[in-house]
Write an enzyme that holds these catalytic residues in place. Structure first.
Site, mmCIF file in Angstrom:
data_model
loop_
_atom_site.group_PDB
_atom_site.id
_atom_site.type_symbol
_atom_site.label_atom_id
_atom_site.label_comp_id
_atom_site.label_asym_id
_atom_site.label_seq_id
_atom_site.Cartn_x
_atom_site.Cartn_y
_atom_site.Cartn_z
ATOM 1 N N MET A 99 -2.981 6.742 -4.735
ATOM 2 C CA MET A 99 -2.673 7.765 -5.738
ATOM 3 C C MET A 99 -3.936 8.066 -6.529
ATOM 4 O O MET A 99 -4.448 7.206 -7.240
ATOM 5 C CB MET A 99 -1.565 7.261 -6.667
ATOM 6 N N GLY A 187 -5.542 6.053 -11.686
ATOM 7 C CA GLY A 187 -5.659 5.827 -10.247
ATOM 8 C C GLY A 187 -5.067 4.510 -9.782
ATOM 9 O O GLY A 187 -5.256 3.485 -10.419
ATOM 10 N N SER A 188 -4.379 4.499 -8.647
ATOM 11 C CA SER A 188 -3.664 3.305 -8.240
ATOM 12 C C SER A 188 -3.191 3.417 -6.795
ATOM 13 O O SER A 188 -3.552 4.336 -6.078
ATOM 14 C CB SER A 188 -2.477 3.085 -9.176
ATOM 15 N N ARG A 189 -2.314 2.483 -6.389
ATOM 16 C CA ARG A 189 -1.870 2.407 -5.004
ATOM 17 C C ARG A 189 -0.502 1.741 -4.938
ATOM 18 O O ARG A 189 -0.152 0.925 -5.788
ATOM 19 C CB ARG A 189 -2.911 1.597 -4.224
#
Length: 220
Positions: A99, A187-189
């Site tokens: 993301m 921001g991430s996952r």
């Protein structure tokens, strides 16, 4: 545009701070008119970027008991068989969605069922696409027993910019596919671990939408 509840407080205080700084500049830095105008423009752009990050668009959710639905907006960056050591301690198929800061950061239940395991892990803040981010970064692990039997594990993973993970589920909760289970700020996952024989419906590099894109189908 609807604003997610996780962003309302941040947006309110950011707006107050920007207004205060701009008013002070206009009041006490009048000779630097060009600089003041540039700063006003930059403040507006910064606030609009923050505003779009916390947007919560209306979604027509897709639900089906044996289908895995994307838990977040973003790009598929990993599809591989790995050893999952935290809960299953066996081989699983991993699907990871990255993301970026411009994606909607709501995270959604990829399948309906009962939460059999939940754990929050404090950790590092490696960039979200780093291979070790799944086990080294700040993260949550959720395991859901699906309505058709197989267990599905999914993780919210903080990235280099994300410094706070929010979750809305606990062990024993019944969850519905597509409903929000959390939010990751910046921001991430998200990683999903499914049985090896699960049929993957997406490819590396494909962009997906949370609650709408079918990413896999369970064998039942």
């Amino acid at each position: 545009m609807k604003i997610h509840k996780e962003g309302r407080r941040i947006l309110f205080f950011t707006l107050l701070a920007l207004l205060a700084v701009n008013l002070l500049l206009l009041q006490f830095n009048r000779p630097a008119e060009t600089f003041n105008r540039i700063f006003v423009g930059a403040s507006l752009v910064a606030f609009l970027i923050l505003l779009q990050f916390f947007r919560s668009p209306a979604r027509r959710l897709f639900t089906h008991e044996d289908l895995i639905i994307a838990p977040a907006d973003g790009k598929v960056v990993v599809i591989e068989n790995v050893h999952e050591s935290e809960y299953f301690d066996d081989m699983r198929k991993q699907i990871s969605i990255f993301m970026s800061p411009i994606n909607v950061h709501i995270t959604r239940n990829p399948i309906s069922g009962v939460v059999r395991y939940f754990k929050y892990h404090p950790g590092n803040y490696l960039v979200a696409w780093h291979p070790k981010s799944s086990t080294k970064n700040e993260r949550t692990t959720v395991v859901v027993e699906s309505e058709v039997g197989p267990f599905v594990l999914f993780r919210q993973i903080a990235g280099a910019m994300a410094r706070r993970i929010v979750w809305y589920v606990n062990e024993g909760d019944e969850v519905s596919q597509g409903e929000e289970f959390g939010f990751i700020k910046f921001g991430s996952r998200v990683d999903i671990f499914v049985p090896i024989d699960t049929e993957v419906k997406v490819q590396i590099g494909e962009k997906v939408k949370g609650g709408q894109t079918i990413i896999a189908q369970l064998k039942v």
